[in-house]
Design a protein around this motif. Structure first.
Motif, PDB file in Angstrom:
ATOM      1  N   ARG A 135       4.407  -1.333  -3.877  1.00 28.30           N
ATOM      2  CA  ARG A 135       3.230  -0.672  -4.434  1.00 28.30           C
ATOM      3  C   ARG A 135       2.340  -1.659  -5.178  1.00 28.30           C
ATOM      4  N   TYR A 139       0.817  -1.217   0.000  1.00 24.20           N
ATOM      5  CA  TYR A 139       0.000   0.000   0.000  1.00 24.20           C
ATOM      6  C   TYR A 139       0.851   1.269   0.000  1.00 24.20           C
ATOM      7  N   GLY A 174       2.270   4.646  -1.080  1.00 26.94           N
ATOM      8  CA  GLY A 174       1.584   5.692  -1.821  1.00 26.94           C
ATOM      9  C   GLY A 174       0.273   6.084  -1.188  1.00 26.94           C
ATOM     10  N   ASN A 175      -0.302   5.214  -0.346  1.00 32.26           N
ATOM     11  CA  ASN A 175      -1.502   5.565   0.402  1.00 32.26           C
ATOM     12  C   ASN A 175      -1.176   6.640   1.425  1.00 32.26           C
ATOM     13  N   HIS A 230      -4.146   3.527  -3.867  1.00 31.15           N
ATOM     14  CA  HIS A 230      -2.909   2.782  -3.617  1.00 31.15           C
ATOM     15  C   HIS A 230      -3.047   1.785  -2.462  1.00 31.15           C
ATOM     16  N   ASP A 265      -4.776  -0.975  -9.425  1.00 32.15           N
ATOM     17  CA  ASP A 265      -4.971  -0.012  -8.347  1.00 32.15           C
ATOM     18  C   ASP A 265      -6.265   0.765  -8.563  1.00 32.15           C
TER      19      ASP A 265
END
Length: 414
Positions: free
Chosen positions: A384, A339, A341-342, A394, A390
């Protein structure tokens, strides 16, 4: 937490999950020759999470029509209702079930009355459930059914399931036998009081247990393309008639309760998995919300918790394994997808995720492994999600990602 404390916690959790089932058939769905064909995990009525709901106010002199897709064929069915989070007895004036004709319409000639011990009405105590009598309505796997419930008196806040990814309908008055959709002008994207539908069948079910990655956030509304749906399709393509039940609950954590996102996984495992009729296998995918909940960005619905460690999460997984094995249920561990980028990502949280995944893959404590992490990870950047899978935050897959998750399950290990 010390090793001794963790060992004690595992024992306590497992003991709580192994409390003997009640003998009453309404309280214990395992009674009789039924197999689960559809299920929704109950949660406490709250303010809207993802979508507006009717849960906070409940219903009064209204009919609620809900469309679900069953995962098994049978010559008879029964409907299970839940007042798990009610604070007072729930009075159902009447109910019907029939074959869906699309939207809020029901196929002519298929409407059947629900009865409970021979009566059209039933009162369900706070915290309890009720199962209808057998209904003579043959169903096929992947068929859509319509369940209509009429509440003459005020129900108060309603036990419900927020993330249905399907449309429910509401009409004023008693519309139990309406075949047309005209009266059902109000719409919601949640399910209310509806806990499960069982059919007469032989093949034990596969229960998918987890958070929004199982519930299907990011899947296509109304298309039944969550990972459990796709897994059911893979089994059917091989001629395997085992139903796949979705016991996902968006936002759910393994180790701590949430005001909006339901009881912790270690608490609801018994009700949502072990209490289901004829369970053969459960696939567990839990832990990412525990990690995210101890990071910046927590909300009222997801209050911050003390930083969770890999050992904490492993202790919770072990409690589920112990409880499943004690009931003779095969249990498959799902690795936690990436995850990065979250908005709640941290390097420390990702180290916890990777440590838990390594334990799931290598410890041998689960009966089998579904490696969702590797199925969804970008080969060029394994922290990622693959861009094509996605949903955009993300964290959650899209429909293609959910198909990839389903393909990560080894059908021969179920």
């Amino acid at each position: 937490m010390s090793l001794a404390a963790r060992t004690s916690a595992i024992a306590a959790l497992a003991a709580a999950l192994l409390v003997p089932l009640a003998a009453n058939a309404d309280a214990a769905p395992n009674a009789g020759g039924w197999v689960g064909a559809w299920v929704a995990s109950a949660q406490r009525p709250t303010a809207p999470i993802w979508y507006p709901t009717w849960a906070e106010t409940g219903f009064a002199d209204q009919s609620v029509r809900q469309v679900i897709r069953v995962g098994a064929a049978g010559s008879q069915l029964r409907v299970r209702l839940s007042n798990a989070f009610g604070t007072s007895p729930l009075r159902l004036t009447g109910g019907t079930v029939g074959e869906s004709a699309g939207g809020a319409a029901v196929k002519p000639g298929t409407v059947r009355e629900l009865t409970f011990h021979g009566s059209a009405a039933v009162t369900i105590p706070a915290g309890a459930r009720a199962a209808s009598d057998a209904v003579q309505l043959p169903v096929t796997a992947a068929e859509q059914l319509t369940v209509t419930l009429y509440f003459q008196g005020a129900t108060g806040p309603a036990t419900y399931h927020n993330l249905a990814l399907a449309t429910s309908y509401r009409a004023a008055g008693d519309r139990l036998r309406d075949q047309g959709a005209q009266a059902f002008a109000d719409q919601s994207l949640s399910w209310y009081y509806l806990e499960g539908v069982d059919v007469t069948g032989r093949d034990p079910s596969v229960v998918t247990f987890g958070d929004s990655l199982t519930d299907g956030y990011g899947a296509t509304w109304g298309a039944d393309d969550r990972y459990p749906d796709e897994l059911a399709g893979r089994l059917a393509a091989r001629g395997n008639t085992r139903p796949v039940l979705n016991a996902g609950l968006g936002g759910n954590r393994l180790l701590s309760d949430s005001p909006c996102m339901g009881e912790r996984g270690t608490a609801r495992f018994r009700r949502d998995v072990l209490d289901q009729p004829r369970v053969g296998t459960v696939i567990v995918l839990e832990g990412v919300n525990d990690i995210l909940g101890s990071q910046p960005g927590a909300t009222t619905c997801e209050p911050p918790t003390p930083a969770v460690t890999a050992a904490d999460l492993i202790a919770g997984h072990r409690a589920l394994i112990c409880a499943a094995h004690a009931r003779g249920v095969r249990i498959v561990g799902g690795t936690i997808p990436p995850y990065q980028g979250n908005q709640s990502y941290t390097d420390q949280g990702d180290r916890v995720r990777q440590a838990v995944n390594q334990w799931i893959r290598t410890s041998g404590e689960y009966d089998a492994v579904a490696d969702f992490d590797r199925a969804l990870a970008d080969p060029a950047d394994p922290g990622r999600l693959r861009a094509d899978d996605d949903f955009g935050d993300h964290l959650h897959p899209n429909a293609a990602g959910y198909l990839a998750m389903a393909k990560a399950v080894d059908l021969d290990r179920l």
